[in-house]
Design an enzyme around this catalytic site. Sequence first.
Site, PDB file in Angstrom:
ATOM      1  N   ASP A  21       0.823  -1.345  -0.057  1.00 57.05           N
ATOM      2  CA  ASP A  21       0.056  -0.058  -0.056  1.00 57.05           C
ATOM      3  C   ASP A  21       0.876   1.131  -0.084  1.00 57.05           C
ATOM      4  OD1 ASP A  21      -2.557   1.296  -0.055  1.00 57.05           O
ATOM      5  OD2 ASP A  21      -2.712   1.374   2.234  1.00 57.05           O
ATOM      6  N   HIS A  38       2.097   3.563  -9.131  1.00 56.42           N
ATOM      7  CA  HIS A  38       1.740   2.330  -9.393  1.00 56.42           C
ATOM      8  C   HIS A  38       2.888   1.422 -10.077  1.00 56.42           C
ATOM      9  CE1 HIS A  38      -2.104   2.456  -7.571  1.00 56.42           C
ATOM     10  NE2 HIS A  38      -2.430   3.098  -8.575  1.00 56.42           N
ATOM     11  N   LEU A 132      10.417 -20.762  -4.928  1.00 57.23           N
ATOM     12  CA  LEU A 132       9.302 -19.772  -4.311  1.00 57.23           C
ATOM     13  C   LEU A 132       8.242 -19.931  -5.019  1.00 57.23           C
ATOM     14  CD1 LEU A 132       8.930 -17.058  -2.543  1.00 57.23           C
ATOM     15  CD2 LEU A 132       9.897 -15.784  -4.381  1.00 57.23           C
TER      16      LEU A 132
HETATM   17  C1  IPE Z   1      -5.338  -2.732   0.168  1.00 56.79           C
HETATM   18  O1  IPE Z   1      -5.001  -1.328  -0.294  1.00 56.79           O
HETATM   19  C2  IPE Z   1      -5.402  -3.335  -1.266  1.00 56.79           C
HETATM   20  C3  IPE Z   1      -4.065  -3.427  -1.892  1.00 56.79           C
HETATM   21  C4  IPE Z   1      -2.921  -2.939  -1.672  1.00 56.79           C
HETATM   22  C5  IPE Z   1      -4.201  -4.126  -3.275  1.00 56.79           C
HETATM   23  P1  IPE Z   1      -6.249  -0.291  -0.285  1.00 56.79           P
HETATM   24  O2  IPE Z   1      -5.673   1.150  -0.436  1.00 56.79           O
HETATM   25  O3  IPE Z   1      -7.364  -0.660  -1.294  1.00 56.79           O
HETATM   26  O4  IPE Z   1      -6.834  -0.166   1.102  1.00 56.79           O
HETATM   27  P2  IPE Z   1      -7.883   0.905   1.952  1.00 56.79           P
HETATM   28  O5  IPE Z   1      -8.894   1.396   1.038  1.00 56.79           O
HETATM   29  O6  IPE Z   1      -6.967   1.752   2.581  1.00 56.79           O
HETATM   30  O7  IPE Z   1      -8.295   0.020   3.247  1.00 56.79           O
HETATM   31  C1  IPE Z   2      -1.644   0.551  -3.152  1.00 57.23           C
HETATM   32  O1  IPE Z   2      -1.296   1.599  -3.315  1.00 57.23           O
HETATM   33  C2  IPE Z   2      -2.154  -0.223  -4.777  1.00 57.23           C
HETATM   34  C3  IPE Z   2      -3.405  -0.609  -5.107  1.00 57.23           C
HETATM   35  C4  IPE Z   2      -4.389  -0.598  -3.888  1.00 57.23           C
HETATM   36  C5  IPE Z   2      -3.931  -1.058  -6.461  1.00 57.23           C
HETATM   37  P1  IPE Z   2      -2.690   2.748  -3.352  1.00 57.23           P
HETATM   38  O2  IPE Z   2      -3.297   2.888  -4.825  1.00 57.23           O
HETATM   39  O3  IPE Z   2      -3.743   2.279  -2.330  1.00 57.23           O
HETATM   40  O4  IPE Z   2      -1.944   3.910  -2.692  1.00 57.23           O
HETATM   41  P2  IPE Z   2      -2.678   4.830  -1.828  1.00 57.23           P
HETATM   42  O5  IPE Z   2      -2.985   3.981  -0.410  1.00 57.23           O
HETATM   43  O6  IPE Z   2      -3.685   5.540  -2.057  1.00 57.23           O
HETATM   44  O7  IPE Z   2      -1.346   5.858  -1.507  1.00 57.23           O
HETATM   45 MG    MG Z   3      -3.929   2.203  -0.378  1.00 56.82          MG
END
Ligand code: IPE
Ligand code: IPE
Ligand code: MG
Length: 251
Positions: A21, A38, A132
């Site tokens: 995240d 991303h 792995l």
């Molecule tokens: C969790 O992250 C899902 C992934 C990293 C793929 P999110 O960014 O979607 O989670 P929330 O919304 O902060 O809980």
């Molecule tokens: C995690 O990073 C990747 C996915 C959920 C696809 P985020 O896109 O949730 O990044 P933040 O949390 O908004 O910074």
């Molecule tokens: Mg996120």
Amino acid sequence: MTADPASMEAPVPRHLAIIMDGNGRWAQRRRRPRAIGHRAGARAVNRVIDFCLQRGIGALTLFAFSSENWGRPVEEVGALMKLFLNALEREVDELDRRGVRVRFIGERALFTDAIRDRMVAAEQQTAGHQRLHLSIAASYGGRQDIAAAARALAAEVAAGRLRPEDIDEAAVAARMALADLPAPDLFIRTGGDQRVSNFLLWQLAYTELWFTETLWPDVDADVLQQALDEYAGRERRFGLTSAQLGAEAAP
Ligand code: IPE
Ligand code: IPE
Ligand code: MG
């Protein structure tokens, strides 16, 4: 299974599960579009795979895209799908060379044919590897996983192959994603939030949780090693007492 905290060798998790995240915030801090975050996040995936190979971690499960992430703006979902397809096209040969077995967990029907075909091809190409086990959770939700297991059990009961009284924890576990792997020993979430966000709800029952403020694209071997060091110092009691585990003299 050895769980001797006094042993000289620090225990290494057999199975590491990560919520990757913070990509969006990483980009926003640079005043760049979220898609750039991303892309940087995809590079960090290679670093964590290298780390697991070096440390002898046998299974790695990465949360790449949740069931709920489909609700993001269409441009962001589109950018993520493009990145996903690119990664499937570019990275699989390298994973194959490094002895990594790849598989995908989650609701595949929601992806395009092109992505689904690449997923199957990647799984087939790497199916023979043991070094792995890399599982990519994409369009995955822990609740969805539990519901699918319940559905599978119900179908077997309806078909007369299973009696309701035979449904126990093992029967459910056998129908969950990753049933063939040990449950994750260590869970890492980057990006500062301390929640599970519908990741492996069933499988995380006794997993050690570790959170870091580091945003996913900034993750490197040092951050991962910090998590491993902390994991090595934890006492996993699984509901028992320290004394039962034969741990150091309890007070
Ligand atoms: C969790 O992250 C899902 C992934 C990293 C793929 P999110 O960014 O979607 O989670 P929330 O919304 O902060 O809980
Ligand atoms: C995690 O990073 C990747 C996915 C959920 C696809 P985020 O896109 O949730 O990044 P933040 O949390 O908004 O910074
Ligand atoms: Mg996120």
